[in-house]
Design a protein around this motif. Structure first.
Motif, PDB file in Angstrom:
ATOM      1  N   HIS A  10       0.949  -5.612   6.458  1.00 46.08           N
ATOM      2  CA  HIS A  10       2.049  -4.823   7.015  1.00 46.08           C
ATOM      3  C   HIS A  10       3.382  -5.500   6.752  1.00 46.08           C
ATOM      4  O   HIS A  10       4.370  -4.844   6.386  1.00 46.08           O
ATOM      5  CB  HIS A  10       1.848  -4.627   8.520  1.00 46.08           C
ATOM      6  CG  HIS A  10       2.960  -3.881   9.181  1.00 46.08           C
ATOM      7  ND1 HIS A  10       4.094  -4.510   9.653  1.00 46.08           N
ATOM      8  CD2 HIS A  10       3.117  -2.562   9.423  1.00 46.08           C
ATOM      9  CE1 HIS A  10       4.902  -3.607  10.164  1.00 46.08           C
ATOM     10  NE2 HIS A  10       4.336  -2.419  10.049  1.00 46.08           N
ATOM     11  N   ASP A  11       3.445  -6.827   6.937  1.00 49.40           N
ATOM     12  CA  ASP A  11       4.691  -7.562   6.723  1.00 49.40           C
ATOM     13  C   ASP A  11       5.130  -7.470   5.262  1.00 49.40           C
ATOM     14  O   ASP A  11       6.329  -7.315   4.978  1.00 49.40           O
ATOM     15  CB  ASP A  11       4.522  -9.025   7.134  1.00 49.40           C
ATOM     16  CG  ASP A  11       4.364  -9.183   8.644  1.00 49.40           C
ATOM     17  OD1 ASP A  11       4.672  -8.235   9.378  1.00 49.40           O
ATOM     18  OD2 ASP A  11       3.904 -10.258   9.079  1.00 49.40           O
ATOM     19  N   ALA A  14       6.464  -3.940   4.680  1.00 46.36           N
ATOM     20  CA  ALA A  14       7.761  -3.740   5.311  1.00 46.36           C
ATOM     21  C   ALA A  14       8.871  -4.444   4.532  1.00 46.36           C
ATOM     22  O   ALA A  14       9.963  -3.892   4.340  1.00 46.36           O
ATOM     23  CB  ALA A  14       7.726  -4.244   6.750  1.00 46.36           C
ATOM     24  N   GLN A  17       9.622  -2.430   1.407  1.00 51.02           N
ATOM     25  CA  GLN A  17      10.375  -1.209   1.674  1.00 51.02           C
ATOM     26  C   GLN A  17      11.827  -1.510   2.055  1.00 51.02           C
ATOM     27  O   GLN A  17      12.742  -0.758   1.686  1.00 51.02           O
ATOM     28  CB  GLN A  17       9.679  -0.386   2.755  1.00 51.02           C
ATOM     29  CG  GLN A  17       8.362   0.222   2.308  1.00 51.02           C
ATOM     30  CD  GLN A  17       8.523   1.108   1.076  1.00 51.02           C
ATOM     31  OE1 GLN A  17       9.457   1.905   0.997  1.00 51.02           O
ATOM     32  NE2 GLN A  17       7.627   0.954   0.108  1.00 51.02           N
ATOM     33  N   ASN A  18      12.067  -2.588   2.766  1.00 51.15           N
ATOM     34  CA  ASN A  18      13.440  -2.981   3.089  1.00 51.15           C
ATOM     35  C   ASN A  18      14.231  -3.288   1.817  1.00 51.15           C
ATOM     36  O   ASN A  18      15.401  -2.902   1.687  1.00 51.15           O
ATOM     37  CB  ASN A  18      13.448  -4.193   4.017  1.00 51.15           C
ATOM     38  CG  ASN A  18      13.028  -3.845   5.431  1.00 51.15           C
ATOM     39  OD1 ASN A  18      13.150  -2.704   5.862  1.00 51.15           O
ATOM     40  ND2 ASN A  18      12.524  -4.817   6.161  1.00 51.15           N
ATOM     41  N   ASP A  62      10.231   5.296  12.220  1.00 53.92           N
ATOM     42  CA  ASP A  62       8.963   4.713  11.795  1.00 53.92           C
ATOM     43  C   ASP A  62       7.851   5.107  12.765  1.00 53.92           C
ATOM     44  O   ASP A  62       8.053   5.882  13.707  1.00 53.92           O
ATOM     45  CB  ASP A  62       9.081   3.193  11.671  1.00 53.92           C
ATOM     46  CG  ASP A  62       9.460   2.532  12.999  1.00 53.92           C
ATOM     47  OD1 ASP A  62       8.926   2.930  14.052  1.00 53.92           O
ATOM     48  OD2 ASP A  62      10.291   1.600  12.991  1.00 53.92           O
ATOM     49  N   ARG A  64       5.893   2.754  14.385  1.00 52.00           N
ATOM     50  CA  ARG A  64       5.511   1.561  15.116  1.00 52.00           C
ATOM     51  C   ARG A  64       5.805   1.746  16.610  1.00 52.00           C
ATOM     52  O   ARG A  64       6.902   1.419  17.091  1.00 52.00           O
ATOM     53  CB  ARG A  64       6.236   0.327  14.561  1.00 52.00           C
ATOM     54  CG  ARG A  64       5.855   0.017  13.121  1.00 52.00           C
ATOM     55  CD  ARG A  64       6.329  -1.360  12.698  1.00 52.00           C
ATOM     56  NE  ARG A  64       7.780  -1.476  12.694  1.00 52.00           N
ATOM     57  CZ  ARG A  64       8.549  -1.149  11.669  1.00 52.00           C
ATOM     58  NH1 ARG A  64       8.006  -0.648  10.576  1.00 52.00           N
ATOM     59  NH2 ARG A  64       9.862  -1.303  11.741  1.00 52.00           N
ATOM     60  N   HIS A 230       0.426   4.077   4.109  1.00 50.87           N
ATOM     61  CA  HIS A 230       0.564   2.694   4.571  1.00 50.87           C
ATOM     62  C   HIS A 230      -0.065   1.672   3.610  1.00 50.87           C
ATOM     63  O   HIS A 230       0.541   0.619   3.353  1.00 50.87           O
ATOM     64  CB  HIS A 230      -0.029   2.548   5.975  1.00 50.87           C
ATOM     65  CG  HIS A 230       0.440   1.327   6.694  1.00 50.87           C
ATOM     66  ND1 HIS A 230      -0.244   0.128   6.647  1.00 50.87           N
ATOM     67  CD2 HIS A 230       1.543   1.096   7.455  1.00 50.87           C
ATOM     68  CE1 HIS A 230       0.399  -0.774   7.358  1.00 50.87           C
ATOM     69  NE2 HIS A 230       1.485  -0.214   7.863  1.00 50.87           N
ATOM     70  N   LEU A 233       2.478   0.692   0.706  1.00 50.75           N
ATOM     71  CA  LEU A 233       3.873   0.338   0.963  1.00 50.75           C
ATOM     72  C   LEU A 233       4.329  -0.913   0.218  1.00 50.75           C
ATOM     73  O   LEU A 233       5.538  -1.147   0.094  1.00 50.75           O
ATOM     74  CB  LEU A 233       4.096   0.148   2.473  1.00 50.75           C
ATOM     75  CG  LEU A 233       4.039   1.417   3.311  1.00 50.75           C
ATOM     76  CD1 LEU A 233       4.215   1.088   4.788  1.00 50.75           C
ATOM     77  CD2 LEU A 233       5.104   2.415   2.866  1.00 50.75           C
ATOM     78  N   HIS A 234       3.391  -1.696  -0.277  1.00 46.22           N
ATOM     79  CA  HIS A 234       3.768  -2.895  -1.037  1.00 46.22           C
ATOM     80  C   HIS A 234       4.121  -2.583  -2.493  1.00 46.22           C
ATOM     81  O   HIS A 234       4.638  -3.445  -3.203  1.00 46.22           O
ATOM     82  CB  HIS A 234       2.606  -3.894  -1.023  1.00 46.22           C
ATOM     83  CG  HIS A 234       1.399  -3.398  -1.769  1.00 46.22           C
ATOM     84  ND1 HIS A 234       0.563  -2.438  -1.251  1.00 46.22           N
ATOM     85  CD2 HIS A 234       0.903  -3.719  -2.999  1.00 46.22           C
ATOM     86  CE1 HIS A 234      -0.419  -2.189  -2.116  1.00 46.22           C
ATOM     87  NE2 HIS A 234      -0.219  -2.948  -3.180  1.00 46.22           N
ATOM     88  N   THR A 242      13.163   6.234   6.024  1.00 39.16           N
ATOM     89  CA  THR A 242      13.251   6.899   7.317  1.00 39.16           C
ATOM     90  C   THR A 242      14.722   7.183   7.636  1.00 39.16           C
ATOM     91  O   THR A 242      15.622   6.640   6.985  1.00 39.16           O
ATOM     92  CB  THR A 242      12.634   6.032   8.421  1.00 39.16           C
ATOM     93  OG1 THR A 242      13.262   4.741   8.402  1.00 39.16           O
ATOM     94  CG2 THR A 242      11.136   5.880   8.220  1.00 39.16           C
TER      95      THR A 242
END
Length: 546
Positions: A10-11, A14, A17-18, A62, A64, A230, A233-234, A242
């Motif tokens: 997940h990290d 994220a 995506q940032n 998101d 979360r 999900h 996402l990498h 979003t």
């Protein structure tokens, strides 16, 4: 995957995506608008091809949040920032009431805030899609192939109808609560067939009763975004934004070349080299079409919008599952299992029908009735939603202005057809008979609503208690008549490089909850786009059209 590896993945996703958000490009191969139950599928399937760049735009935030993750907390999303919070115009057949029309806003769309019931639609639904579109690939036999690709079914094997190993985890509750078991037992005593699953043989005939199938895994809700997007996402070729409100489709002549999007308070234009796909849902999709100059000429002209493509059906044919809450008080507090819906029933008000026209979803907690019904909610109880599975009433959507900030006007037109009123009477009486059956005697203290009423009083109950399942659909329908908006490949008539993939393309609302059919629509769209642009096909390919 263990917790540490899941958190690490997940990290990484994220962080990627940032970075992609900070370096937003001016052009992508494909732009998918809306990260709900169809758009998530389209974006993921296209992004599986590493050479393809995909931009997925979502107006909401998101996913979360505990309210997205924990099954029993889903009602807390209603009326929150995760809900578009639409409201219907005053409905004459409901005594002038305005129906609340919740719709998911955020990653996962409705699948992030719903009850998580997996209902695949009836055989007749899909054969109707095939008939209306003129394409057998929309028919039931073909769609079974898609479900075999989609599902990771945890129940009894059924090689013809069910799939394993797919992205969508589906299971029945291991230990249904007493109210769910009592409902199925009572239905069986009434002569309604009882099935092991609501999504196999039960949806090929008149219907039946069964323990529900849910999108819950190890006590956690599973949105379609979580299952499809999900894990990707990498990837550098998939950008998910979003807080990105699509305001219009950018046109060059009769060709869609991208979208205008409100991002971080600034209007930006992003281009699509290959195609733009609208998956904004049955309210926002027709709104964006009309505000882009695609729709009924009279509606566009009222707001000074230049008509690029006249399509009379945009915003018409609005359908939703209407329901009437029948509630009982428990003798004592009972636990709520899963998301609160562990049993379901589909049945016919008339044996001459070819499919169920009554939908019943059982909730293991008392649902407050609209204030107009004048019914007090018990402290502990359960509610049976007696619903119209195939409503005949049709509504429409109108613009209130030409701009993205101008609210859409939704006219549900609920209970406007006498046939719907007759079916509503039958649905409520059937649910009352089930709920007052001896099978519930150990659990139930008394019936709270509607109680015994004469026909006039029951008509008042129907008018004042009607709510919806929030299954809005059919407002940009697929077909071949003058009210159709998309063809059998979901291409908008008269417009190049623009498709629609969401519940708005349904010619007629499906029997049951609409999440699963929306996943099929997303898979079908991805396949058709892939063939058009020479991409490798997802999943099992030929099996999907066997």
């Amino acid at each position: 995957m263990d917790t540490h590896r899941t958190r690490a993945a997940h990290d990484i996703g994220a962080a990627n995506q940032n970075a992609l958000r900070r370096t937003l490009r001016a052009e992508y191969d494909f732009i998918v608008c809306g990260a709900g139950s169809s758009g998530s599928v389209v974006a993921a399937r296209l992004a599986e091809q590493p050479e393809v760049s995909v931009l997925l735009l979502e107006a909401g935030g998101d996913d979360r949040a505990e309210t997205v993750d924990i099954p029993a907390m889903w009602p807390l999303n209603l009326g929150s920032a995760r809900d578009w919070g639409f409201s219907g115009q005053p409905s004459p057949a409901l005594g002038g009431r305005r129906l609340p029309l919740s719709m998911g806003k955020g990653l996962g769309g409705g699948s992030s805030i719903n009850v998580m019931v997996w209902a695949r639609g009836h055989r007749e639904d899909w054969d109707h899609f095939a008939s209306e579109s003129g394409d057998l690939a929309w028919g039931y036999q073909s769609v079974l192939g898609y479900y075999r690709r989609i599902e990771d079914w945890q129940g009894a094997p059924d090689g013809r109808r069910r799939g394993t190993g797919g992205p969508v985890h589906v299971e029945q509750p291991a230990a249904p609560q007493p109210a769910a078991r009592a409902m199925v037992e009572a239905a069986g005593h009434m002569g309604i067939p009882v099935f092991d699953s609501p999504n196999g043989r039960m949806m090929e005939g008149p219907g039946g009763a069964a323990i529900a199938e849910l999108r819950i895994r190890e006590g956690r809700r599973q949105s379609v975004f979580h299952s499809y997007v999900h894990p990707l996402l990498h990837r550098p070729n998939l950008t998910v934004l979003t807080g990105a409100l699509v305001t219009r489709v950018v046109m060059e002549g009769a060709s869609a070349v991208g979208v205008e999007v409100l991002l971080d308070g600034t209007l930006r234009e992003v281009r699509a080299r290959c195609e733009t796909i609208l998956s904004l849902g049955a309210v926002q999709t027709p709104k964006v079409l009309m505000q882009s100059g695609i729709g009924p000429e009279d509606e566009l002209g009222r707001h000074g919008i230049r008509t690029i493509q006249a399509l009379a059906g945009v915003g018409r044919n609005h359908q939703d599952h209407l329901a009437f809450g029948c509630t009982w008080a428990y003798r004592k507090a009972e636990e709520v299992g899963g998301g609160g819906c562990e049993a379901t029933l589909y049945w016919q008000s008339d044996s001459r029908l070819r499919k169920p026209d009554i939908l019943q979803c059982q909730l293991e907690f008392p649902v407050p009735a609209p204030v107009e019904a004048g019914i007090e909610t018990p402290e502990h109880g359960w509610t049976m939603f007696a619903g119209l599975a195939q409503p005949k009433s049709r509504g429409r959507l109108r613009l209130s202005g030409p701009n993205a900030g101008d609210p859409i006007l939704i006219e549900p037109n609920s209970l406007s057809e006498p046939e719907d009123v007759a079916t509503a009477f039958a649905a409520v009486e059937m649910c009352r008979e089930i709920g007052n059956h001896q099978a519930f005697a150990p659990l139930v203290r008394q019936e709270v609503a509607p109680g015994s009423r004469d026909r006039r009083e029951m008509a008042d109950f129907l008018r004042n208690s009607a709510v919806t399942y929030w299954h809005q659909s059919c407002t940009a329908k697929m077909g071949r008549d003058e009210m159709s908006v998309v063809d059998h490949e979901l291409r908008v008539y008269g417009i190049e490089r623009l498709r629609i993939a969401d519940a708005s393309i349904m010619p007629r609302i499906t029997v049951g909850n609409t999440m699963a059919p929306c996943v099929v629509i997303g898979e079908r769209a991805a396949d058709m786009i892939g063939r058009r642009h020479g991409l490798a096909q997802a999943g099992t390919g030929a099996d999907a059209v066997s």
